[in-house]
Write a protein that holds these residues in place. Structure first.
Motif, short mmCIF file in Angstrom:
data_model
loop_
_atom_site.label_atom_id
_atom_site.label_comp_id
_atom_site.label_asym_id
_atom_site.label_seq_id
_atom_site.Cartn_x
_atom_site.Cartn_y
_atom_site.Cartn_z
N ASP A 90 0.83 -1.21 0.00
CA ASP A 90 0.00 0.00 0.00
C ASP A 90 0.86 1.26 0.00
O ASP A 90 0.49 2.28 -0.60
N ALA A 91 2.01 1.19 0.67
CA ALA A 91 2.90 2.36 0.71
C ALA A 91 3.39 2.73 -0.68
O ALA A 91 3.73 3.89 -0.94
N ARG A 92 3.42 1.75 -1.57
CA ARG A 92 3.86 2.00 -2.95
C ARG A 92 2.67 2.19 -3.89
O ARG A 92 2.83 2.21 -5.10
N LYS A 93 1.47 2.26 -3.28
CA LYS A 93 0.23 2.50 -4.04
C LYS A 93 0.02 1.44 -5.13
O LYS A 93 -0.40 1.74 -6.25
N LEU A 94 0.29 0.19 -4.77
CA LEU A 94 0.13 -0.91 -5.72
C LEU A 94 -1.20 -1.61 -5.51
O LEU A 94 -1.68 -1.76 -4.39
N SER A 95 -1.78 -2.06 -6.61
CA SER A 95 -2.91 -2.98 -6.54
C SER A 95 -2.33 -4.39 -6.49
O SER A 95 -1.25 -4.65 -7.03
N VAL A 109 0.46 -13.88 -3.23
CA VAL A 109 0.35 -12.43 -3.40
C VAL A 109 0.93 -12.06 -4.76
O VAL A 109 2.06 -12.45 -5.08
N ARG A 110 0.17 -11.30 -5.53
CA ARG A 110 0.63 -10.90 -6.85
C ARG A 110 0.43 -9.39 -7.04
O ARG A 110 -0.66 -8.95 -7.42
N PRO A 111 1.46 -8.61 -6.79
CA PRO A 111 1.35 -7.16 -7.03
C PRO A 111 1.25 -6.89 -8.53
O PRO A 111 1.88 -7.58 -9.35
N ALA A 112 0.46 -5.89 -8.89
CA ALA A 112 0.27 -5.54 -10.30
C ALA A 112 1.32 -4.51 -10.71
O ALA A 112 1.38 -3.42 -10.15
N LEU A 113 2.13 -4.88 -11.69
CA LEU A 113 3.18 -4.00 -12.20
C LEU A 113 3.14 -3.97 -13.72
O LEU A 113 2.76 -4.96 -14.35
N LEU A 123 11.01 -2.36 -8.73
CA LEU A 123 10.26 -2.73 -7.53
C LEU A 123 10.39 -4.22 -7.22
O LEU A 123 10.15 -4.64 -6.08
N ILE A 124 10.73 -5.02 -8.22
CA ILE A 124 10.92 -6.46 -7.99
C ILE A 124 11.98 -6.67 -6.90
O ILE A 124 11.77 -7.42 -5.94
N ARG A 125 13.11 -6.00 -7.04
CA ARG A 125 14.17 -6.11 -6.04
C ARG A 125 13.75 -5.49 -4.71
O ARG A 125 13.91 -6.09 -3.65
N GLU A 126 13.20 -4.31 -4.78
CA GLU A 126 12.85 -3.56 -3.57
C GLU A 126 11.85 -4.33 -2.71
O GLU A 126 12.04 -4.50 -1.49
N ILE A 127 10.78 -4.80 -3.34
CA ILE A 127 9.73 -5.49 -2.59
C ILE A 127 10.20 -6.88 -2.16
O ILE A 127 9.90 -7.33 -1.05
N SER A 128 10.94 -7.57 -3.01
CA SER A 128 11.43 -8.90 -2.66
C SER A 128 12.30 -8.86 -1.41
O SER A 128 12.16 -9.70 -0.51
N ASP A 129 13.20 -7.89 -1.35
CA ASP A 129 14.06 -7.76 -0.17
C ASP A 129 13.24 -7.49 1.09
O ASP A 129 13.48 -8.07 2.16
N GLU A 130 12.25 -6.61 0.95
CA GLU A 130 11.44 -6.26 2.12
C GLU A 130 10.60 -7.44 2.59
O GLU A 130 10.49 -7.70 3.79
#
Length: 272
Positions: A90-95, A109-113, A123-130
């Motif tokens: 949500d912080a990245r405003k992703l659906s 979980v499947r973020p829409a990119l 964001l693949i790297r950023e979100i994966s690490d988090e």
């Protein structure tokens, strides 16, 4: 799910639970659906099985991507884990689509990119690490079911002192690293990896070719003209053996994947 040989007792148990759902104000609920009998229950199960395909049919350039799929944490920590997971997206405003197996603590979980956008690809790297850090925080695994290979870089971090044991198994069966190199473990045992939580011989989530990188090479006019083909999400639902399901007659007749919707979509993408 409630089962009972006594219909009256079953009805009482179900009523007690629905009363609890209606009265409990400690959790925000959108509502619930009561499925009674095998036909209704099978419809619920069928919806779960079709969820990946339904997610893949969303409109627009942003499509659900399965790069943080199958995290698993102890069920007692799942609610808190979901809260933090959603906050990160949500912080990245992703659906995103989120469903899973609550009893096992597994989430899909499947973020829409839009993977054609280089900034969103990052964001693949950023979100994966988090998500990897978050999953470890709650004592879970990043790969509760599938997807270990391309995310192997996180293996040393999760397996810790057990990682050299994986390396020994790899070395015993594949000493020259010829079988799926870079996945799960490298054959060279290195105890120093435990200290730095990484193995440079493993694949990284942003070090492999991504579909969006190829999609950027397709002319936008061609993309729009053949959008049904290029948006194929590749989940293989068209490889259907059910004689009562209309998808896909040419696949059923030939058993040749070239003649399936996925096969035809792949051919068109290569042609474009």
């Amino acid at each position: 799910e409630f089962n009972d040989d006594d219909p009256e007792r079953l009805a009482e148990r179900v009523q007690a639970f629905t009363d609890h759902l209606s009265q409990d104000a400690t959790v925000e609920r959108l509502g619930y659906t009561l499925a009674e009998g095998r036909p209704q229950i099978q419809k619920v199960y069928a919806m779960r099985k079709r969820s990946v395909g339904l997610l893949g049919n969303v409109q627009g350039e942003k499509r659900p991507i399965a790069f943080v799929e199958d995290t698993a944490v102890p069920p007692e920590h799942l609610a808190d884990f979901i809260t933090e997971f959603r906050a990160a997206l949500d912080a990245r405003k992703l659906s995103y689509g989120m469903f899973g197996h609550v009893d096992a603590g597994v989430l899909h979980v499947r973020p829409a990119l839009d993977m054609k956008d280089p900034q969103q690809e990052k964001l693949i790297r950023e979100i994966s690490d988090e998500v990897a850090t978050l999953t470890q925080k709650y004592g879970g695994l990043l790969w509760g079911e599938h997807g270990k290979g391309v995310r192997s870089e996180y293996g040393p971090k999760f397996f810790g002192e057990l990682y050299p044991s994986l390396q020994r198994v790899k070395a015993a069966f594949d000493p020259h690293n010829q079988l799926n190199p870079g996945k799960i473990a490298s054959p060279a045992e290195n105890h120093d990896l435990i200290a730095k939580d990484s193995d440079p011989e493993l694949l990284t989530v942003d070090g492999v070719a991504m579909r969006g990188q190829l999609d950027r090479t397709i002319d936008e006019r061609a993309w729009q003209a053949y959008d049904a083909a290029v948006y194929c999400n590749g989940n293989g639902a068209c490889y259907n053996y059910d004689v009562d399901d209309p998808m896909c007659p040419s696949w059923k007749a030939t058993r040749d994947r070239v003649h399936s919707p996925k096969g035809r979509a792949s051919l068109i993408r290569e042609w474009l």
